[in-house]
Scaffold this active site. Structure first.
Site, PDB file in Angstrom:
ATOM      1  N   ASP A  50       0.842  -1.198   0.000  1.00 16.53           N
ATOM      2  CA  ASP A  50       0.000   0.000   0.000  1.00 16.53           C
ATOM      3  C   ASP A  50       0.885   1.258   0.000  1.00 16.53           C
ATOM      4  O   ASP A  50       1.806   1.358   0.815  1.00 16.53           O
ATOM      5  CB  ASP A  50      -0.872  -0.042   1.275  1.00 16.53           C
ATOM      6  N   GLU A  96      -1.203   5.903  -8.594  1.00 20.08           N
ATOM      7  CA  GLU A  96      -2.022   6.969  -8.011  1.00 20.08           C
ATOM      8  C   GLU A  96      -1.808   8.296  -8.724  1.00 20.08           C
ATOM      9  O   GLU A  96      -0.698   8.660  -9.067  1.00 20.08           O
ATOM     10  CB  GLU A  96      -1.694   7.135  -6.514  1.00 20.08           C
ATOM     11  N   HIS A 144      -7.646   9.920   4.096  1.00 24.23           N
ATOM     12  CA  HIS A 144      -7.347   8.816   5.016  1.00 24.23           C
ATOM     13  C   HIS A 144      -7.749   9.214   6.438  1.00 24.23           C
ATOM     14  O   HIS A 144      -7.617  10.366   6.823  1.00 24.23           O
ATOM     15  CB  HIS A 144      -5.834   8.515   5.036  1.00 24.23           C
ATOM     16  N   HIS A 202      -9.449   5.138  -1.903  1.00 27.73           N
ATOM     17  CA  HIS A 202      -8.732   5.088  -0.620  1.00 27.73           C
ATOM     18  C   HIS A 202      -9.571   5.802   0.439  1.00 27.73           C
ATOM     19  O   HIS A 202     -10.545   6.463   0.121  1.00 27.73           O
ATOM     20  CB  HIS A 202      -7.367   5.789  -0.758  1.00 27.73           C
ATOM     21  N   GLY A 203      -9.159   5.671   1.693  1.00 26.97           N
ATOM     22  CA  GLY A 203      -9.853   6.396   2.758  1.00 26.97           C
ATOM     23  C   GLY A 203     -11.258   5.878   2.980  1.00 26.97           C
ATOM     24  O   GLY A 203     -12.194   6.649   3.215  1.00 26.97           O
ATOM     25  N   ASN A 256     -10.265   0.790  -0.019  1.00 26.37           N
ATOM     26  CA  ASN A 256      -9.273   0.566   1.040  1.00 26.37           C
ATOM     27  C   ASN A 256      -9.822   0.964   2.410  1.00 26.37           C
ATOM     28  O   ASN A 256     -10.343   2.071   2.573  1.00 26.37           O
ATOM     29  CB  ASN A 256      -8.036   1.427   0.785  1.00 26.37           C
TER      30      ASN A 256
HETATM   31  P1  13P Z   1      -8.700   4.672   5.991  1.00 23.91           P
HETATM   32  O1  13P Z   1      -7.640   4.562   7.048  1.00 23.91           O
HETATM   33  O2  13P Z   1      -9.336   6.007   5.958  1.00 23.91           O
HETATM   34  O3  13P Z   1      -9.681   3.560   6.076  1.00 23.91           O
HETATM   35  O4  13P Z   1      -7.941   4.555   4.582  1.00 23.91           O
HETATM   36  C1  13P Z   1      -7.221   3.388   4.281  1.00 23.91           C
HETATM   37  C2  13P Z   1      -6.451   3.526   3.024  1.00 23.91           C
HETATM   38  O5  13P Z   1      -6.816   4.218   2.116  1.00 23.91           O
HETATM   39  C3  13P Z   1      -5.216   2.728   2.907  1.00 23.91           C
HETATM   40  O6  13P Z   1      -4.534   2.984   1.729  1.00 23.91           O
END
Ligand code: 13P
Length: 287
Positions: free
Chosen positions: A84, A135, A177, A207-208, A229
């Protein structure tokens, strides 16, 4: 056996659901995610940040642990082991160590340099049968010391990176995130729509995943997101369950805590979080 994330994500995009990427930090996390995926017959992606890899003593340890668990737990669903937010060097190490997928996060480089480095890594990863995520446009918040501002990606730059042959593309669409602030503007579906129009069949990555309202998750999937993610939500549920266990004073009559019992409630809490996400993302039964 570990598999590349390519096929599972192509199927997800075509089938209008998303595969969950769950970050792992230790044995308990890994076990919880694998057992839940198997129980729900869902494909899954195990995400490892460079910091988590270091914590687990290195990428080779992670590969050894995950491969052994797939065998000992009789896991039959497709599982990808994915770096990641990798740096160029981190990607090289994971290619060597036996990961089945990498993310090269070149979003902080000027687009020309991002293109150059991504191109090189696409070749190296594909030569080994691995999938690669790239990305464009930083994702907000902080992860392992990498700070992004939550900008929206430029759809033309997304096309330039997608055309390099990556297997999945993470594009900033206002996502962050960690926890979302009270005054968060929400995901930019206009940007997502424009990116999908430029990139066609390319599975898009969100993500996030922690804290995005359910309706926004569903809409994002309908606009081409095929990988989501999740990290912070597992951390929060693990911490809350562990705290509750300690505060309940469940030690061994003054002999201290049995680590296996101490970590069991947190492990169960992660399982519940993963299950909830797989149901929301629509990946249950898709293995
Ligand atoms: P979160 O921590 O917001 O769930 O995001 C995880 C992420 O995007 C890892 O790459």
């Amino acid at each position: 056996m570990l598999v590349s994330a390519k096929e599972m994500l192509q199927k997800a995009k075509a089938g209008h659901y998303a595969v969950g990427h769950f970050n792992i930090n230790n044995l308990e996390w890994t076990k919880a995610v694998l057992l839940t995926a198997e129980e729900l017959k869902s494909p899954v992606i195990l995400g490892v940040s460079e910091g988590a890899g270091k914590y687990m003593t290195g990428f080779k340890t992670v590969v050894g642990m995950v491969n052994a668990m797939l065998e000992e737990l009789n896991i039959t669903v497709p599982v990808a082991l994915h770096l990641d937010h990798g740096s160029y060097d981190g990607c090289m190490k994971c290619i060597e160590a036996g990961f089945s997928s990498i993310m090269f996060d070149g979003s902080h480089y000027p687009i020309e340099e991002n293109v150059e480095k991504t191109k090189e890594l696409v070749k190296l990863a594909h030569d080994k049968g691995m999938s690669i995520e790239a990305e464009v446009g930083a994702i907000g918040g902080e992860e392992d010391g990498v700070v992004g501002t939550g900008e929206c990606a430029d759809p033309n730059e997304c096309k330039a990176i997608a055309d390099l042959g990556v297997d999945m593309l993470a594009a900033g669409i206002g996502n962050i995130h960690g926890k979302y602030p009270e005054n968060w503007a929400g995901l930019s579906f206009e940007t997502l729509d424009a990116i999908q129009q430029q990139t066609g069949d390319m599975p898009l990555v969100l993500h996030g995943g922690t804290g995005i309202p359910e309706d926004m998750i569903k809409k994002a999937i309908s606009l081409g997101v095929a990988k989501i993610n999740v990290n912070t939500e597992c951390q929060l549920s693990f911490a809350a369950a562990t705290r509750e266990y300690i505060e309940a004073g469940k030690d061994q009559q003054g002999k201290g805590f049995d680590p296996r019992k101490l970590l069991a409630p947190g492990t169960e809490a992660i399982k519940a979080t993963v299950k909830e996400k797989m149901e929301l993302f629509g990946s249950v039964g898709k293995a």
